[in-house]
Scaffold this active site. Structure first.
Site, PDB file in Angstrom:
ATOM      1  N   ASN A 136     -58.239  19.316   5.646  1.00  0.00           N
ATOM      2  CA  ASN A 136     -56.838  19.055   5.286  1.00  0.00           C
ATOM      3  C   ASN A 136     -55.976  19.828   6.293  1.00  0.00           C
ATOM      4  O   ASN A 136     -55.929  21.059   6.254  1.00  0.00           O
ATOM      5  CB  ASN A 136     -56.605  19.560   3.854  1.00  0.00           C
ATOM      6  CG  ASN A 136     -55.210  19.221   3.353  1.00  0.00           C
ATOM      7  OD1 ASN A 136     -54.367  18.735   4.104  1.00  0.00           O
ATOM      8  ND2 ASN A 136     -54.964  19.501   2.084  1.00  0.00           N
ATOM      9  N   HIS A 185     -50.492  12.157  -4.651  1.00  0.00           N
ATOM     10  CA  HIS A 185     -51.518  12.810  -5.489  1.00  0.00           C
ATOM     11  C   HIS A 185     -52.589  11.805  -5.940  1.00  0.00           C
ATOM     12  O   HIS A 185     -53.259  12.018  -6.962  1.00  0.00           O
ATOM     13  CB  HIS A 185     -50.921  13.412  -6.787  1.00  0.00           C
ATOM     14  CG  HIS A 185     -50.052  14.611  -6.582  1.00  0.00           C
ATOM     15  ND1 HIS A 185     -48.941  14.839  -7.360  1.00  0.00           N
ATOM     16  CD2 HIS A 185     -50.133  15.635  -5.731  1.00  0.00           C
ATOM     17  CE1 HIS A 185     -48.366  15.967  -6.975  1.00  0.00           C
ATOM     18  NE2 HIS A 185     -49.073  16.461  -5.980  1.00  0.00           N
ATOM     19  N   ARG A 214     -38.700  20.834  -6.129  1.00  0.00           N
ATOM     20  CA  ARG A 214     -38.076  19.506  -5.993  1.00  0.00           C
ATOM     21  C   ARG A 214     -37.425  19.101  -7.313  1.00  0.00           C
ATOM     22  O   ARG A 214     -37.947  19.386  -8.388  1.00  0.00           O
ATOM     23  CB  ARG A 214     -39.117  18.453  -5.618  1.00  0.00           C
ATOM     24  CG  ARG A 214     -39.760  18.697  -4.283  1.00  0.00           C
ATOM     25  CD  ARG A 214     -40.671  17.533  -3.898  1.00  0.00           C
ATOM     26  NE  ARG A 214     -41.649  17.984  -2.935  1.00  0.00           N
ATOM     27  CZ  ARG A 214     -42.965  17.841  -3.074  1.00  0.00           C
ATOM     28  NH1 ARG A 214     -43.473  17.216  -4.120  1.00  0.00           N
ATOM     29  NH2 ARG A 214     -43.773  18.294  -2.153  1.00  0.00           N
ATOM     30  N   GLU A 221     -59.409  17.670  -5.704  1.00  0.00           N
ATOM     31  CA  GLU A 221     -59.057  16.660  -4.704  1.00  0.00           C
ATOM     32  C   GLU A 221     -60.044  16.651  -3.541  1.00  0.00           C
ATOM     33  O   GLU A 221     -60.377  15.598  -3.001  1.00  0.00           O
ATOM     34  CB  GLU A 221     -57.625  16.901  -4.212  1.00  0.00           C
ATOM     35  CG  GLU A 221     -56.610  16.637  -5.318  1.00  0.00           C
ATOM     36  CD  GLU A 221     -55.197  17.041  -4.950  1.00  0.00           C
ATOM     37  OE1 GLU A 221     -54.525  16.246  -4.299  1.00  0.00           O
ATOM     38  OE2 GLU A 221     -54.770  18.150  -5.332  1.00  0.00           O
TER      39      GLU A 221
END
Ligand code: AMP
Length: 401
Positions: free
Chosen positions: A7, A184, A245, A388
């Site tokens: 990643n 996601h 956010r 993930e």
């Protein structure tokens, strides 16, 4: 089979090496501040074993290619390593944030895929270019080893037009692909599959609402195993409240701020992406701090908590309506897995919908997949830890056969 998951951020590289027969993480690491005078390297050998070990050091690393070379040294070193040579790695899976409408599944990376990731950069300007840097550095450092792209957006590509279109001029979709994509996806997909496993059934028989609550947060409505709606939009800004956010907001507020406060685009972007959400409401984006402050009767933290839970509850109602029938609500992510208070707040007073949390079960925090609904609840409420990286490794393995 050993799969390396990568990643890449603009100045970071995160990696995990999986042994796929057992899904064990053989080694994991994070290299931060790449390109700065002092980069930080953290590497763990067998991170989940009692005999595991950790190395941390600081040194200047000029770029991602150099970072990958350090990662290879750490993975093959006789003290810190878990493989003899880099050729022991079967394939590499890369997290890629935006695949637009082009990618519904993980794909083996070739020149066409690289071009498509580049073309989607305007949709994810902070992420796709950084992801590409990692891919290109790995292609140079691991010649002959298959590389696979796994997209955050792919799982949501099954959502129908009525859920992915915005009610704006159609031409904006046709020419510029302005639409909902959702993010996601690897997490929602992973917990959906784990839910089916936990309930001893197959995913195609299940209707679920999956709720990923981390620094970024999103929800998905899943019908017979396929995603039919999700809360993040064309960008990760839309939806439920997040760490920094805003989530859903009246777009008219932006015109007001531009007209009255003379805020420009960059300032509005910073306001909504970096200074809003929990941080904007009560000064911290860390839910643990919000919970502490709320306990100490801080009114702003109490409001932030209430608003956060209330927005999730509204989406539960909306997705229940979209699905028609609901088998389970699934909480995951740092907050979803750990905060009994948020789970309780989000499910409060929904008994009329068959949603009823058990206070006793909700308090158990054991890091495992678990049920937390009360006996009289028709809808199951579950906590399923996400992973993930493992989902990226599994996606990679499926593609290379
Ligand atoms: P993630 O992005 O999935 O790592 O989640 C990060 C968020 O999880 C942060 O807001 C943390 O405060 C929150 N978090 C982690 N542990 C806990 C906990 N024990 N209780 C409440 N929130 C937590």
């Amino acid at each position: 089979m050993k799969i390396l998951v990568i990643n890449t951020g603009s100045s970071s590289l995160k990696y995990q090496l999986f042994f796929m027969d057992t899904s064990e993480v053989l080694a994991a690491g994070l290299i931060e501040k790449i390109g700065e005078s002092s980069s930080v390297i953290t590497h763990r050998k067998h991170p989940y074993r009692t005999d595991g070990s950790k190395v941390s050091k600081e040194q200047a690393i000029t770029g991602h290619k150099a970072a990958i070379s350090i990662m290879i040294d750490l993975l093959t070193d006789k003290n810190t390593g878990v493989i003899e040579t880099k050729k022991d790695i079967t394939a590499i899976g890369h997290r890629v944030v935006h695949g637009g409408e082009a990618f519904h599944e993980p794909v083996v990376i070739d020149q066409d895929v690289i071009r498509a990731i580049q073309e989607h950069a305007p949709l994810a300007p902070l992420h796709n270019p950084a992801n590409l840097i990692g891919i290109e550095a790995c292609q140079e450092s691991f010649p002959g080893i298959p590389q696979v792209a796994v997209f955050d957006t792919a799982f949501h590509q099954t959502i129908p037009p009525r859920a992915f279109h915005y009610a704006i001029e159609h031409e904006l979709y046709e020419k510029y692909k302005v639409r909902r994509y959702g993010f996601h996806g690897t997490s929602h997909k992973y917990v959906a599959f784990q839910t089916a496993k936990f309930l001893n059934t197959t995913l195609d028989t299940l209707n679920l609402i999956t709720i990923h609550l981390g620094n970024g947060s999103s929800m998905a409505a899943i019908q017979n195993g396929k995603c039919i709606d999700t809360s993040m939009g064309m960008t990760p800004l839309e939806g439920i409240v997040m760490g920094t956010r805003s989530g859903d907001i009246d777009p008219g507020i932006l015109f007001f701020l531009a007209n009255e406060l003379k805020m420009n685009i960059a300032e509005l972007d910073t306001l909504l992406n970096k200074k809003s959400g929990l941080k904007g409401l009560c000064g911290t984006n860390d839910m643990r701090d919000v919970l502490e402050k709320r306990k100490a009767k801080d009114p702003k933290a109490s409001l932030a908590f209430d608003l956060y839970a209330y927005r999730i509850k509204k989406y539960i109602g909306a997705y229940f309506a979209a699905l028609g029938k609901l088998d389970a609500i699934v909480f995951t992510g740092g907050i979803g897995e750990n905060s009994s208070d948020i789970r309780k707040g989000a499910c409060e007073n929904l008994e009329a919908l068959g949603i009823s949390i058990s206070d006793g079960l909700n308090q158990i925090n054991n890091g495992q997949s678990r049920s937390i609904h009360s006996d009289d609840g028709k809808v199951k409420i579950l906590v399923i830890p996400t992973n993930e990286e493992l989902q990226i490794a599994k996606g990679t393995m499926e593609v290379i056969g």
